[in-house]
Every structure is written in C-alpha cells, then in structure tokens.
Design an enzyme around this catalytic site. Structure first.
Site, short mmCIF file in Angstrom:
data_model
loop_
_atom_site.label_atom_id
_atom_site.label_comp_id
_atom_site.label_asym_id
_atom_site.label_seq_id
_atom_site.Cartn_x
_atom_site.Cartn_y
_atom_site.Cartn_z
N LYS A 1 0.51 -1.26 -0.24
CA LYS A 1 -0.28 0.30 -0.53
C LYS A 1 0.63 1.19 -0.02
O LYS A 1 0.71 1.88 -0.64
CB LYS A 1 -0.96 0.24 0.96
CG LYS A 1 -1.41 1.36 2.07
CD LYS A 1 -2.24 0.50 3.01
CE LYS A 1 -1.62 0.01 4.14
NZ LYS A 1 -1.34 1.47 5.08
N ARG B 1 -8.38 3.62 10.90
CA ARG B 1 -7.52 2.66 11.82
C ARG B 1 -9.09 2.00 12.26
O ARG B 1 -9.10 0.71 12.34
CB ARG B 1 -6.87 2.27 12.23
CG ARG B 1 -4.86 1.70 10.83
CD ARG B 1 -4.17 1.57 12.22
NE ARG B 1 -3.24 1.04 11.50
CZ ARG B 1 -1.97 1.56 10.87
NH1 ARG B 1 -2.29 2.90 10.08
NH2 ARG B 1 -1.00 0.55 11.00
N ARG C 1 11.29 -8.38 4.98
CA ARG C 1 11.42 -6.42 4.77
C ARG C 1 12.56 -6.04 6.20
O ARG C 1 13.62 -5.19 5.83
CB ARG C 1 10.55 -5.28 4.81
CG ARG C 1 9.94 -5.69 5.92
CD ARG C 1 8.88 -4.36 5.14
NE ARG C 1 7.77 -4.44 6.27
CZ ARG C 1 6.56 -3.32 6.62
NH1 ARG C 1 6.12 -3.27 5.82
NH2 ARG C 1 5.60 -3.59 7.81
N ARG D 1 12.02 -4.99 8.91
CA ARG D 1 11.47 -3.53 9.41
C ARG D 1 11.78 -3.76 11.23
O ARG D 1 11.73 -4.90 11.91
CB ARG D 1 10.64 -2.35 9.33
CG ARG D 1 11.06 -1.32 9.21
CD ARG D 1 9.62 -0.95 8.61
NE ARG D 1 8.01 -0.92 9.53
CZ ARG D 1 7.93 -0.34 8.87
NH1 ARG D 1 7.03 -0.27 7.55
NH2 ARG D 1 6.46 -0.46 9.54
N ARG E 1 -0.66 -6.99 15.12
CA ARG E 1 -0.84 -5.69 14.30
C ARG E 1 -1.86 -6.69 13.41
O ARG E 1 -2.74 -6.14 13.04
CB ARG E 1 0.31 -5.40 13.25
CG ARG E 1 1.22 -4.08 13.67
CD ARG E 1 1.82 -3.49 13.21
NE ARG E 1 3.18 -3.74 13.17
CZ ARG E 1 4.31 -3.97 12.85
NH1 ARG E 1 4.10 -4.78 12.08
NH2 ARG E 1 5.13 -4.07 13.31
P1 AMP Z 1 2.29 2.32 9.37
O1 AMP Z 1 3.31 2.23 9.01
O2 AMP Z 1 0.82 2.35 8.88
O3 AMP Z 1 2.44 0.30 9.35
O4 AMP Z 1 2.27 2.46 11.18
C1 AMP Z 1 3.01 1.88 11.59
C2 AMP Z 1 2.71 1.69 13.05
O5 AMP Z 1 2.01 2.89 14.02
C3 AMP Z 1 1.47 1.23 13.21
O6 AMP Z 1 1.36 -0.04 14.04
C4 AMP Z 1 0.74 2.10 14.75
O7 AMP Z 1 1.53 1.22 15.92
C5 AMP Z 1 1.15 3.64 14.08
N1 AMP Z 1 0.11 3.99 13.45
C6 AMP Z 1 0.24 4.15 11.84
N2 AMP Z 1 -1.11 4.88 12.00
C7 AMP Z 1 -2.10 4.94 13.01
C8 AMP Z 1 -3.75 5.23 13.10
N3 AMP Z 1 -4.00 5.09 11.75
N4 AMP Z 1 -4.03 4.37 14.71
C9 AMP Z 1 -3.02 4.12 15.30
N5 AMP Z 1 -1.98 3.69 15.06
C10 AMP Z 1 -1.16 4.11 13.94
#
Ligand code: AMP
Length: 193
Positions: A16, A92, A131, A133, A144
C-alpha cells in the site's frame, strides 16, 4: 487534473505504501501516511515521538484522539485543499473514520474513493518477515494483523454503505497492481463532476 480524495486500505505488507506513492505521482493527491508522520516524530526524538515509538514497537495503535488531531491539521493545509488527499494507514478504527468524515465535510471535500488493496494474511506475513524493519518482530506482526481484522476490517462495511468502496487484488508485480488501481481511479475521476 481534478483533485481526488481517496482512502487506501490494505494490511501492513500489502504494498500500500509503494502503490500510494505511484498514485500520488500519477493522479496528484497529497500522500498522507500516519505511519510516516509518526516515524518522523520518532526521528525528531520529541516527548510525543518517544511515546509513539513505544506503542509502535509493541504493534499497538496510537490513540484515536492523537491520530484524529494530526490528520485534521494536515488535511486543512493548502496543498491538500488544492490537490486532494490520499490517506494511507488511516483511518484504522471506527472512531478515526467518523472523525475524518467530519473533517472532510467541514472542509467541503468529497470522499471520492475508498480502495482496499487485498493481499492474504499468509502472503503479507512472509513479506514483512523478509523486509526486516525494526518493528517487524513476529509477535508485533501478529498483533498488528489481529488488530487490523478486529478494528480496521469492519470499516469496509462503513465505506461500502457510502457507495465508494472498491476491492483491488494486490497480488502480482508492482506494475500489475498499479494498473488495476489506475483503472479504478480513472473511472472514478471520469464520473466526478
Ligand atoms: P504503518 O506505517 O501505517 O504501518 O504504521 C506503523 C505504526 O504506527 C502502526 O503499527 C501503529 O502503531 C502506528 N499507527 C500508524 N497509523 C495509525 C493510525 N491511523 N492509528 C493508530 N496507530 C497508527
């Protein structure tokens, strides 16, 4: 080009983020990734960044209040008003979805399209493990993905009811997936008055 406002859903590891950059380049909406915004805060080492890092490392969600606040602020900036937005990784939860819909309405933005880039759980798990990370431990990945099914997947119904929801197959090469997404976006743009 007409500004377009889009939300893109997809499990972590669905591609994405990569596809979002391609969409921004081709169709112009401003890429708004809450994950990127939170990682930037972590980099800066602010108090907020430190708190966010602990939550992200555990694979948990940052509070709706914090997320809704940073997104509302970003959406009201002039580049977004001019070019539209592509929301990636947000909303989310139902709380976030409701608060974002309110902000869009207040700014007089139409929500044109909600995409779900569908890649099965087995496939995203192996992609994330490879990956490497820092926050991609097996435990955090499982947490997650669990939260995604529990908190985020119910939003598909919420947006289906608004008549803007489209599922796109996320398996295949980057180009194949982008071609599928482009076809949907082009159709939606041509219908937009
Ligand atoms: P992502 O890069 O979108 O996978 O986000 C990495 C981490 O940031 C997630 O596992 C959450 O801990 C936090 N995070 C990112 N976006 C959100 C959101 N919209 N709501 C809550 N936590 C978020």
């Amino acid at each position: 080009m007409k500004p377009i406002n889009v939300i893109i859903f997809g499990r972590q590891g669905s591609g994405k983020g990569t596809q979002s950059l391609l969409i921004t380049k081709e169709f112009g909406p401003v890429h708004i990734s809450t994950g990127d915004m939170l990682r930037a805060a972590v980099e800066k080492g602010t108090e907020f960044g430190l708190q966010a890092k602990a939550i992200m490392d555990r694979g948990e969600l940052v509070s709706d209040e914090v997320i809704s606040g940073i997104v509302a602020e970003r959406l009201s900036q002039s580049d977004v008003i001019q070019n539209g937005c592509l929301l990636d990784g947000v909303p989310r939860t139902l709380g976030q979805a409701e608060s974002i819909m309110k902000v869009l309405e207040k700014l007089d933005f139409s929500l044109d399209l909600v995409l779900n880039l569908e890649v099965p759980i087995d496939e995203v798990t192996s992609r994330m493990l490879s990956r490497g990370r820092a926050d991609d431990t097996e435990e955090a990945i499982a947490r997650r993905l669990g939260l995604y099914e529990q908190e985020t997947a119910p939003l598909f119904e919420f947006f289906s009811e608004k008549g803007v929801f489209e599922v796109v197959d996320g398996l295949g090469s980057e180009t194949e997936v982008f071609d599928r997404l482009s076809a949907v976006i082009t159709r939606v743009l041509s219908d937009k008055k």
